[in-house]
Enzyme design. Structure first.
Site, short mmCIF file in Angstrom:
data_model
loop_
_atom_site.label_atom_id
_atom_site.label_comp_id
_atom_site.label_asym_id
_atom_site.label_seq_id
_atom_site.Cartn_x
_atom_site.Cartn_y
_atom_site.Cartn_z
N ASP A 140 22.55 -12.72 -9.12
CA ASP A 140 23.41 -13.79 -9.66
C ASP A 140 23.53 -13.59 -11.16
O ASP A 140 22.52 -13.50 -11.86
CB ASP A 140 22.79 -15.16 -9.34
CG ASP A 140 23.76 -16.30 -9.62
OD1 ASP A 140 24.96 -16.03 -9.81
OD2 ASP A 140 23.30 -17.46 -9.65
N HIS A 212 33.26 -15.55 -2.38
CA HIS A 212 32.88 -16.39 -3.53
C HIS A 212 33.51 -15.84 -4.81
O HIS A 212 34.03 -16.60 -5.63
CB HIS A 212 31.36 -16.45 -3.64
CG HIS A 212 30.86 -17.29 -4.76
ND1 HIS A 212 31.24 -18.61 -4.92
CD2 HIS A 212 30.04 -17.00 -5.82
CE1 HIS A 212 30.66 -19.09 -6.01
NE2 HIS A 212 29.94 -18.13 -6.58
C1 HEM Z 1 25.18 -21.96 -3.82
C2 HEM Z 1 25.74 -21.87 -5.00
C3 HEM Z 1 26.11 -20.56 -5.63
C4 HEM Z 1 25.56 -19.32 -5.44
C5 HEM Z 1 24.40 -18.92 -4.53
C6 HEM Z 1 26.30 -18.40 -6.27
C7 HEM Z 1 26.06 -17.04 -6.34
C8 HEM Z 1 26.88 -16.13 -6.97
C9 HEM Z 1 26.76 -14.70 -6.88
C10 HEM Z 1 25.70 -13.97 -6.06
C11 HEM Z 1 27.76 -14.15 -7.61
C12 HEM Z 1 28.07 -12.65 -7.79
C13 HEM Z 1 27.37 -12.03 -8.95
C14 HEM Z 1 27.77 -12.57 -10.28
O1 HEM Z 1 28.80 -12.18 -10.84
O2 HEM Z 1 27.07 -13.44 -10.78
C15 HEM Z 1 28.49 -15.24 -8.22
C16 HEM Z 1 29.57 -15.10 -9.06
C17 HEM Z 1 30.22 -16.14 -9.67
N1 HEM Z 1 30.04 -17.48 -9.44
FE1 HEM Z 1 28.68 -18.29 -8.17
N2 HEM Z 1 27.26 -19.11 -6.96
C18 HEM Z 1 27.17 -20.42 -6.60
C19 HEM Z 1 27.97 -21.46 -7.06
C20 HEM Z 1 28.97 -21.33 -8.00
C21 HEM Z 1 29.75 -22.40 -8.54
C22 HEM Z 1 29.61 -23.88 -8.15
C23 HEM Z 1 30.63 -21.86 -9.44
C24 HEM Z 1 31.68 -22.52 -10.30
C25 HEM Z 1 31.78 -23.80 -10.57
C26 HEM Z 1 30.36 -20.44 -9.49
C27 HEM Z 1 31.01 -19.56 -10.32
C28 HEM Z 1 30.87 -18.18 -10.27
C29 HEM Z 1 31.61 -17.26 -11.11
C30 HEM Z 1 32.60 -17.62 -12.20
C31 HEM Z 1 31.25 -15.96 -10.70
C32 HEM Z 1 31.76 -14.64 -11.27
C33 HEM Z 1 33.11 -14.31 -10.65
C34 HEM Z 1 33.68 -13.02 -11.25
O3 HEM Z 1 34.33 -13.11 -12.29
O4 HEM Z 1 33.40 -11.95 -10.69
N3 HEM Z 1 29.37 -20.15 -8.59
N4 HEM Z 1 27.95 -16.42 -7.80
#
Ligand code: HEM
Length: 296
Positions: A140, A212
């Site tokens: 993450d 996601h």
């Molecule tokens: C259970 C809740 C969540 C989990 C387990 C989770 C996990 C992850 C993972 C594994 C990634 C891919 C690796 C990375 O780029 O960090 C990611 C990307 C991302 N997440 Fe989450 N996330 C969660 C909730 C959220 C929420 C609520 C938001 C926004 C309000 C969010 C916004 C983002 C963004 C902006 C990216 C990067 C997208 C990109 O530009 O590639 N995430 N998340």
């Protein structure tokens, strides 16, 4: 640019403590300023870092001239099949550092400072899981902005009300790990939009529109809606998940991602990650710049 709260950008802490307070009805600005000063004094003599943020009404009450109009309470989102609850609270404290004991010492001091003014509605410890993975096993933070791009993503720009401050969004998510772990790894990778061992983004047809990453990697008028995420896993053997914590220069950046995740943007898609994890809290906050805090 006014000096932001530097602790927002301090990376590498393995231990985190989150406190959310609801203020007592009788709390006035003088009492609240006293709690804030006490907590900040404790932080100054501590080994670890502390970020203070305020719910919209609380910050507007303390510093109306330094409150951006866009700072509003989080509203529940109801999408097809999934909902995000709003539990808007008044004070957010994020303590983080290298050692659990030092982090707890400062969390205890901060709690003592706020006991006369409010009640803790959330009191949660978070940690770094292996090499910065979520409990689902995926890294993450890979696409988080780096270096100065973090400030551009997170801070209200110079010349705007609240400059040097940051909009903040928090959600406590509870994972259904048994269900997620029952999914074959290639399908888990399609849910996230990245490979599991090495966090490589899926490309072209391999990337589903409901992953996601597809739902949160958003461009509007050619501008990437970047936010700066500082989430951490939390929990025990029986209840666990992610405390999602993100900073943004404008709350619309966060809201558009949430709306796309919950499938309320009219394109017929939603984020399949929310089939395996559910949000149980949700608040917007404002983390003012250092001067604004000191001025209280
Ligand atoms: C259970 C809740 C969540 C989990 C387990 C989770 C996990 C992850 C993972 C594994 C990634 C891919 C690796 C990375 O780029 O960090 C990611 C990307 C991302 N997440 Fe989450 N996330 C969660 C909730 C959220 C929420 C609520 C938001 C926004 C309000 C969010 C916004 C983002 C963004 C902006 C990216 C990067 C997208 C990109 O530009 O590639 N995430 N998340």
């Amino acid at each position: 640019m006014p000096e932001p709260q530097r602790a927002i950008f301090l990376e590498g802490s393995r231990h985190h403590h989150y406190l959310e307070y609801t203020l007592n009805d009788a709390t006035d600005n003088a009492a609240l300023a006293q709690s804030i000063t006490m907590a900040r004094t404790a932080a100054k003599s501590s080994q670890v870092a502390m970020v203070l943020a305020f719910g919209p009404n609380t910050w507007r009450g303390l510093a109306p001239d330094q409150t951006p109009d866009a700072l509003q309470d989080f509203q529940p989102i109801s999408g097809p099949g999934h909902a995000a609850p709003a539990t808007q609270r008044d004070i957010l404290i994020w303590v983080h550092g290298e050692h659990h004991d030092d982090v707890l010492d400062l969390a205890l001091a901060a709690d003592k400072a706020f006991q006369p003014t409010g009640a803790a509605a959330l009191d949660l410890t978070g940690f770094v899981y292996h090499d910065s993975r979520d409990l689902t096993g995926f890294v993450d933070g890979s696409a988080n902005p780096k270096e100065d791009a973090r400030m551009d993503a997170a801070l209200v720009p110079d010349g705007e009300t609240g400059a040097g401050g940051a909009f903040v969004f928090t959600q406590r998510w509870v994972h259904d790990l048994a269900a997620f772990n029952a999914v074959a790894i290639p399908d888990q990778e399609r849910i996230i939009g990245r490979t599991k061992p090495d966090s490589i983004e899926l490309e072209g047809d391999a990337m589903p529109p409901w992953s996601h990453v597809s739902r949160t990697d958003v461009k509007i008028d050619g501008v990437a809606q970047k936010i700066y995420r500082r989430s951490a896993p939390y929990g025990t053997a029986t209840e666990h998940g992610l405390y999602f914590l993100a900073f943004a220069c404008h709350p619309a950046r966060i809201q558009v991602q949430l709306d796309r995740m919950y499938g309320v943007t009219g394109d017929g898609e939603y984020d399949h990650l929310i089939d395996y994890s559910r949000a149980v809290t949700g608040s917007y906050w404002f983390a003012p710049c250092e001067d604004a805090l000191a001025g209280l």
